[in-house]
Structures are given as C-alpha cells and as structure tokens.
Design a protein around this motif. Sequence first.
Motif, PDB file in Angstrom:
ATOM      1  N   LEU A 242       1.738   2.274  -3.501  1.00  0.00           N
ATOM      2  CA  LEU A 242       0.639   2.933  -4.206  1.00  0.00           C
ATOM      3  C   LEU A 242       0.467   4.371  -3.730  1.00  0.00           C
ATOM      4  CD1 LEU A 242      -2.052   0.089  -4.391  1.00  0.00           C
ATOM      5  CD2 LEU A 242      -0.387   0.801  -6.121  1.00  0.00           C
TER       6      LEU A 242
ATOM      7  N   MET B  36       0.828  -1.208   0.000  1.00  0.00           N
ATOM      8  CA  MET B  36       0.000   0.000   0.000  1.00  0.00           C
ATOM      9  C   MET B  36       0.868   1.266   0.000  1.00  0.00           C
ATOM     10  SD  MET B  36      -3.054   0.796  -0.393  1.00  0.00           S
ATOM     11  CE  MET B  36      -3.660  -0.875  -0.200  1.00  0.00           C
TER      12      MET B  36
ATOM     13  N   LYS C 145      -6.924   3.493 -10.509  1.00  0.00           N
ATOM     14  CA  LYS C 145      -7.150   2.241  -9.775  1.00  0.00           C
ATOM     15  C   LYS C 145      -6.307   2.198  -8.507  1.00  0.00           C
ATOM     16  CE  LYS C 145      -8.453  -0.325 -13.913  1.00  0.00           C
ATOM     17  NZ  LYS C 145      -8.150  -1.435 -14.849  1.00  0.00           N
ATOM     18  N   ALA C 146      -5.074   2.728  -8.594  1.00  0.00           N
ATOM     19  CA  ALA C 146      -4.224   2.794  -7.406  1.00  0.00           C
ATOM     20  C   ALA C 146      -4.857   3.691  -6.353  1.00  0.00           C
ATOM     21  CB  ALA C 146      -2.841   3.318  -7.780  1.00  0.00           C
ATOM     22  N   ARG C 147      -5.394   4.835  -6.802  1.00  0.00           N
ATOM     23  CA  ARG C 147      -6.043   5.770  -5.880  1.00  0.00           C
ATOM     24  C   ARG C 147      -7.245   5.108  -5.193  1.00  0.00           C
ATOM     25  NH1 ARG C 147      -5.348  11.068  -6.128  1.00  0.00           N
ATOM     26  NH2 ARG C 147      -4.769  10.982  -8.338  1.00  0.00           N
ATOM     27  N   LYS C 148      -8.008   4.374  -5.967  1.00  0.00           N
ATOM     28  CA  LYS C 148      -9.189   3.696  -5.415  1.00  0.00           C
ATOM     29  C   LYS C 148      -8.783   2.660  -4.372  1.00  0.00           C
ATOM     30  CE  LYS C 148     -13.636   2.851  -5.351  1.00  0.00           C
ATOM     31  NZ  LYS C 148     -14.582   3.872  -4.843  1.00  0.00           N
ATOM     32  N   LEU C 149      -7.717   1.912  -4.656  1.00  0.00           N
ATOM     33  CA  LEU C 149      -7.238   0.914  -3.697  1.00  0.00           C
ATOM     34  C   LEU C 149      -6.778   1.558  -2.393  1.00  0.00           C
ATOM     35  CD1 LEU C 149      -5.245  -1.513  -6.031  1.00  0.00           C
ATOM     36  CD2 LEU C 149      -7.298  -2.063  -4.705  1.00  0.00           C
ATOM     37  N   VAL C 150      -6.080   2.690  -2.500  1.00  0.00           N
ATOM     38  CA  VAL C 150      -5.635   3.407  -1.303  1.00  0.00           C
ATOM     39  C   VAL C 150      -6.839   3.868  -0.492  1.00  0.00           C
ATOM     40  CG1 VAL C 150      -4.482   5.493  -0.460  1.00  0.00           C
ATOM     41  CG2 VAL C 150      -3.424   4.123  -2.258  1.00  0.00           C
TER      42      VAL C 150
ATOM     43  N   MET D 282      -9.883   2.615  -0.507  1.00  0.00           N
ATOM     44  CA  MET D 282     -10.559   1.440   0.066  1.00  0.00           C
ATOM     45  C   MET D 282      -9.806   0.929   1.288  1.00  0.00           C
ATOM     46  SD  MET D 282     -11.596  -0.584  -3.447  1.00  0.00           S
ATOM     47  CE  MET D 282     -12.085  -2.069  -2.567  1.00  0.00           C
ATOM     48  N   TYR D 283      -8.468   0.910   1.193  1.00  0.00           N
ATOM     49  CA  TYR D 283      -7.659   0.448   2.324  1.00  0.00           C
ATOM     50  C   TYR D 283      -7.842   1.367   3.527  1.00  0.00           C
ATOM     51  CZ  TYR D 283      -3.577  -0.663   5.163  1.00  0.00           C
ATOM     52  OH  TYR D 283      -2.754  -1.000   6.218  1.00  0.00           O
TER      53      TYR D 283
END
Length: 305
Positions: free
Chosen positions: A4, A1, A65-70, A72-73
């Motif tokens: 990202l 994470m 997509k990286a921003r979305k994963l961050v 969500m985390y």
Amino acid sequence: MKSLRYIVAIADEKSITKAAERLFVAQPSLSQFLQKYESDLGCRIFQRYSKGVCLTGAGEKFVPKARKLVEMYDQMVKEMRLMCKTQKKMISFATSIFRGEIIIPELLQRFYSKNSNIVIDCHEIHPKEIERQLAKGEIDIALVVAPVDNPNICCQVVAHEEVYLAVSKSHPILEKARVNPDTNKKWIDIRDMASEKFILLENEWRLRAFSDRIFAKYGIHPSFEIASLRTTFGFAAESLGVIFCPQVYIVGVGMHSDKLQYLSIGPNGEYRDLLLAYSNRYEVLPAYIKDIVEIVTTMLRCPAS
C-alpha cells in the motif's frame, strides 16, 4: 502494508520513476510490483502515459482508502511503541538512507551511553519527506543538506561536506587531473570538463541544485542527461558521463567504486553545508536535542571550505 505504501507513493509522485527514487527501490522492480498487484486485484489502478501515470476510476476509489490504512497503521505503531516505552521518552531522528547507514549506529551508541532513559526512533527517508515531516512536528530532529527555507524549521550547520566529480578510471579527462600537495587529493578544473557530458539528477534533488550552482559559478554550460541516483554511478563507471558525488556516497554507497576516480573540484574542493534541523517550537532546546547536536557535530567535524 508495504504494498500500500508503494501504491500511495506512485499516486503522490504521478510517476513510477519518481516513486522508485522516493522509496529507494529500482524502477523496474516497482513496475513489476505494480503489474502483479493490479493483476491480482483484477483491475488497473493507474493509467500509464509516456510522461507518468494518473489514477483510473478504480484508482480514485482505491488510493484514498489505501492512504487511510497506511495512516492508521502508522498511528497504531506509534501508539504501541509509546505504550511499550512508558518509562522512557521517545524522540525521532531522520536522515537520508545513504547517510543513515553511516551516521545512525554510532549516533545511537554515543547517545545511549549518556541517555539511558530516552529512545531514539530512527527514520531513513527521502530529503523532501524529511522537511515535510519536520515542519509538521512528526520528526524531532534531522540531518539534512542545506538549504532549508521553511520558517517553522530551525537549523544549525554541523559540517561541510565535499562534493567530488566521479569519472571512470579509464576516462581520458584524467590526464588533466592534478594533485594538491597539501591534501594529496586529485583535483581538476571543472572548466576543463565543459565539453564532457554530465549525468545529473532530477530538479527535486539538492545535489542537482548544487551541480547547477557549480556550473553557474564556473561559467560552463555542459550537455547533460537525467538519470536516477543509482543509475548515474553505472553511467560514470562505463565512461558514459561525469557525475557529482558527495562524500557520503563514496563511504556509504560505494557503487562501482572500483571503476571510479573521484576528483576534487578545483585545488581546494567545493563543499555544501550539512544541517541539523529541528522544529522552531522549542523556546529552549532540550538537553537531549543538544546532545544529538554535539554528537553529530563531533562525528562529522571536517575543515571548512
């Protein structure tokens, strides 16, 4: 994470140097990280230019997509923390990384002695990001440097922080320094430094706004170079320029402190206001916010300028 977060920061800032400042990492380290990350990924995310970076075609697909994963985390961590603290209220406090290492431990010790049923979630982040998160209600209260102009944020002055000039202990300008007999502090008339080169931060830093205000106040227009926060200390230590240095950097950072002499600006010094800032959504301040205000004010109490 963490990787990202680095990619998202570079995309947001459109500059590896500015992203490094925001992330509080060395610029060469961030450049090496990006090189290796893109090599492992098998394609370039950013196109490099002399003045910064921009997204490649692959980057335009990767970064959202990286921003979305961050996001969500972060949301998952927030939910888990709340789940684990079901019997306790959680509030968030933020300040800059250098100020945080001085303020946060004592703040927590004092606060928890009075509020055993409340948990403080502490954040040490870039001042620009603090103000953004305060306005969005993602942070409850923060210690920041004035000014804060957002109408959705309320502020209270809790201290006046002196900002010094720092020069190498071998710098010839020290011959013009004097001592205030009341405070025993060394000081200098900044007009005596009008011909010296200053090392300043980028415009987005509040310390840069302070330095520009001081130059205007004393009517001087010295030459200057721009450098990152940590680099400025190295420049000053090697007699390559003069820097502005807030009290917190001397106490909390102490970079090259054995090589630097700190001088008040004028016999009485120059100061800037430290603020506790919080959302204007409170009609009446909760008792726990009042406790933080009282504790931090006591910890930082110093004479007015």
